[in-house]
Design an enzyme around this catalytic site. Structure first.
Site, PDB file in Angstrom:
ATOM      1  N   ASP A  15      52.619  51.977  94.440  1.00 14.51           N
ATOM      2  CA  ASP A  15      51.251  51.776  94.881  1.00 14.51           C
ATOM      3  C   ASP A  15      50.992  52.427  96.255  1.00 14.51           C
ATOM      4  O   ASP A  15      49.979  53.091  96.459  1.00 14.51           O
ATOM      5  CB  ASP A  15      51.069  50.248  94.964  1.00 14.51           C
ATOM      6  N   LEU A  16      51.930  52.248  97.166  1.00 12.45           N
ATOM      7  CA  LEU A  16      51.734  52.775  98.520  1.00 12.45           C
ATOM      8  C   LEU A  16      51.618  54.300  98.503  1.00 12.45           C
ATOM      9  O   LEU A  16      50.757  54.890  99.149  1.00 12.45           O
ATOM     10  CB  LEU A  16      52.915  52.379  99.421  1.00 12.45           C
ATOM     11  N   ARG A  45      62.051  55.776  88.903  1.00 19.57           N
ATOM     12  CA  ARG A  45      62.807  55.611  87.648  1.00 19.57           C
ATOM     13  C   ARG A  45      62.086  56.217  86.455  1.00 19.57           C
ATOM     14  O   ARG A  45      62.696  56.729  85.538  1.00 19.57           O
ATOM     15  CB  ARG A  45      63.038  54.126  87.372  1.00 19.57           C
ATOM     16  N   LYS A 147      57.768  49.028 106.276  1.00 22.64           N
ATOM     17  CA  LYS A 147      58.129  47.643 106.449  1.00 22.64           C
ATOM     18  C   LYS A 147      58.274  46.995 105.072  1.00 22.64           C
ATOM     19  O   LYS A 147      57.748  47.546 104.117  1.00 22.64           O
ATOM     20  CB  LYS A 147      57.087  46.906 107.284  1.00 22.64           C
ATOM     21  N   ASP A 176      54.912  51.251 111.442  1.00 22.83           N
ATOM     22  CA  ASP A 176      54.066  50.078 111.612  1.00 22.83           C
ATOM     23  C   ASP A 176      52.672  50.668 111.593  1.00 22.83           C
ATOM     24  O   ASP A 176      52.255  51.317 112.558  1.00 22.83           O
ATOM     25  CB  ASP A 176      54.348  49.389 112.950  1.00 22.83           C
ATOM     26  N   HIS A 177      51.970  50.504 110.479  1.00 25.04           N
ATOM     27  CA  HIS A 177      50.757  51.316 110.326  1.00 25.04           C
ATOM     28  C   HIS A 177      49.699  50.990 111.375  1.00 25.04           C
ATOM     29  O   HIS A 177      48.806  51.792 111.630  1.00 25.04           O
ATOM     30  CB  HIS A 177      50.200  51.247 108.896  1.00 25.04           C
ATOM     31  N   ASP A 234      54.947  38.692 107.913  1.00 26.66           N
ATOM     32  CA  ASP A 234      54.125  39.776 107.374  1.00 26.66           C
ATOM     33  C   ASP A 234      53.307  40.475 108.463  1.00 26.66           C
ATOM     34  O   ASP A 234      53.087  41.681 108.404  1.00 26.66           O
ATOM     35  CB  ASP A 234      53.179  39.183 106.308  1.00 26.66           C
ATOM     36  N   HIS A 239      53.161  43.842 113.435  1.00 31.90           N
ATOM     37  CA  HIS A 239      51.884  44.329 113.977  1.00 31.90           C
ATOM     38  C   HIS A 239      51.463  43.617 115.275  1.00 31.90           C
ATOM     39  O   HIS A 239      51.070  44.261 116.241  1.00 31.90           O
ATOM     40  CB  HIS A 239      50.771  44.158 112.946  1.00 31.90           C
TER      41      HIS A 239
END
Ligand code: BG6
Length: 495
Positions: A15-16, A45, A147, A176-177, A234, A239
């Site tokens: 997804d990222l 995979r 992360k 670390d966005h 999280d 952050h």
């Protein structure tokens, strides 16, 4: 000069990669930072073909491309290899493909690896990259990782050791966005290009600092991960503490990676070692219950899909850090972060100390607000005189918010971070010493929470968190400066 580089993405079907990485590379392509001499190997995979992978990439770009030809040209640089991270032969095939593409695209053997998969695979990947000579000492070789960097200090240390098999610290770029966000970078300018703030940026003038990361969304489809993590790990371990370090650091000698790093690390390593009792008092946890906002009902966290029955996971955390440097000794740095809060907003409020009052009437403290998202800008809350024959002191807000146009042109965080990694600039990434110092502190709070020594409060979906978070500030004779819930209440949109 466009970069010469071969990217290898582990976790290319994830997804990222689709949401952030491919669009970020495309923006760099569009702005000329990537041109002819780059290629991307995607591995995962699934048995995809190159054609299919290209389609996935094009699909991920949405309406960024000017025309279909541009999108297709960009995607033609993407190659796919189905990959089992445990299978040595697959790494040999990867090496072969890497060599072919390096020759075809004249990448000068420069390589960037991106690990966007579960950390438990990092060790095995790093080991093979080395043993199969995918890392071969030619060209630059950099590793970008996402992360979470560990789930506590011990796992983070293990991860670091695993990566050290193949990479030195200065080759590792821990994302670390938040550090890629335009307004987080802007803090450097606000602090160090404005003597009025620079002079006042210390415990002599600053009363307290408040950092809010509010999210209106709930846990969405991520409960599988989130329920084992919670807000503290999280959002705070990474952050919140990164942002705090930029707010609290001393002025670097120069505006370069080395000098900035040095000052940031100093902040992390000066975080006050609060006693257990202080940690129990100064950190609050909460979990959202059902609520109604904007005429819409929301279920509580425990009723979200895939959340464990009776889960004790916090969806909200607030706390008070202290930075024991000369500059900031005894100034509380408050933070709060949570899901299903009133509205999405990340902002910093710097609350200045009051001045001697000669007016015989109360007036507000000065507040500098840095709006990080969704709007970007600053405001300064000052006092003036109300028009009229009386002398009444009244608050005035000086505001600057980026126009929509400027925001649209703000480089998206991942684009900025990829650009930095291409240039070998790791200023906006987390250093190992920062990560380890923050885990040391966070681990102690987690321990107290897990032992049930701190109550898990609830807060209704749509609110700004549990009462305990407000009480925490009251103990320091202050209050949260930002309260968006008031507006919703006044407009009948919140109980
Ligand atoms: C991520 C967290 O790191 O940051 C998410 O894992 C959170 O839970 C996200 O939603 C918030 O980022 P942003 O950029 O949307 O504020």
């Amino acid at each position: 000069m466009p970069a010469k580089v071969l990217f290898t993405f582990f976790g290319a079907s994830g997804d990222l990669a689709k949401r952030k990485l491919y669009p970020a590379l495309f923006r760099l392509y569009k702005s000329g930072h990537l041109a002819e001499n780059f290629a991307v190997i995607g591995t995962a995979r699934r048995p995809w073909t190159k054609e299919y992978f290209e389609e996935v990439v094009i699909d991920s770009l949405g309406d960024l491309p000017d025309n279909p030809r541009q999108a297709a040209e960009f995607a033609s640089h993407f190659y796919y290899q189905s990959h089992d991270v445990n299978d040595t032969e697959h790494y040999q095939a990867l090496k072969k493909l890497q060599d072919e593409l390096a020759a075809k695209y004249y990448t000068e053997n420069n390589k960037i690896f991106f690990l966007s998969m579960a950390p438990k695979f990092f060790g095995i990947i790093a080991k093979h990259l080395k043993s199969e000579q995918i890392i071969d000492g030619q060209g630059f070789e950099r590793l970008i990782i996402e992360k979470p960097f560990g789930t506590d200090l011990a796992t983070a240390e293990q991860l670091n050791q695993d990566l050290a098999e193949a990479f030195d610290e200065d080759q590792i770029y821990r994302i670390d966005h938040y550090l890629g966000k335009e307004m987080v970078q802007n803090i450097f300018a606000v602090r160090f290009a404005n003597p009025i703030f620079e002079q006042m940026w210390s415990n002599q003038y600053i009363d307290n600092v408040q950092i809010t990361f509010a999210e209106s969304i709930g846990v969405e489809e991520r409960a599988g991960y989130y329920d084992t993590s919670g807000a503290l790990k999280d959002m705070v371990q990474n952050h919140a503490l990164q942002l705090l370090s930029i707010l609290a650091m001393d002025k670097p000698e120069d505006f370069n990676e080395h000098a900035i790093r040095k000052e940031k690390i100093k902040v992390f390593e000066s975080l006050r070692h609060q006693s257990d009792d202080e940690l129990k008092q100064n950190f609050v946890r909460g979990q959202y219950s059902a609520g109604r906002i904007n005429r819409k009902d929301y279920v509580g966290y425990l009723d979200e899909p895939n959340v464990a029955e009776n889960s004790q996971t916090e969806t909200f955390a607030a706390g008070t850090f202290f930075v024991d440097t000369e500059r900031f000794k005894d100034v509380p740095f408050f933070f709060r972060t949570g899901k299903r809060m009133t509205e999405k907003g990340t902002r910093v409020n710097i609350i200045f100390k009051p001045t001697k009052n000669i007016f015989g009437q109360d007036f507000d403290q000065n507040v500098l607000t840095i709006y990080i998202q969704p709007t970007e800008g600053f405001s300064l809350h000052i006092n003036g005189k109300q028009v009229g024959t009386d002398f009444t002191v009244t608050p005035v807000d000086l505001k600057f918010r980026h126009s929509a146009q400027a925001s649209a042109n703000s480089p998206e965080a991942y684009e900025k971070l990829m650009f930095d990694a291409l240039n070998g600039d790791s200023t906006n990434f987390s250093h190992w010493r920062e990560v380890s110092a923050s885990w040391s502190l966070i681990d102690r709070i987690v321990q107290l929470w897990q032992n049930g020594e701190v109550p898990l409060h609830t807060y209704p979906a749509g609110s700004m968190g549990p009462q305990a978070s407000f009480d925490m500030l009251a103990k320091f004779d202050t209050q949260w400066h930002w309260h968006p819930d008031e507006w919703y209440r006044e407009h009948g949109l919140l109980d």
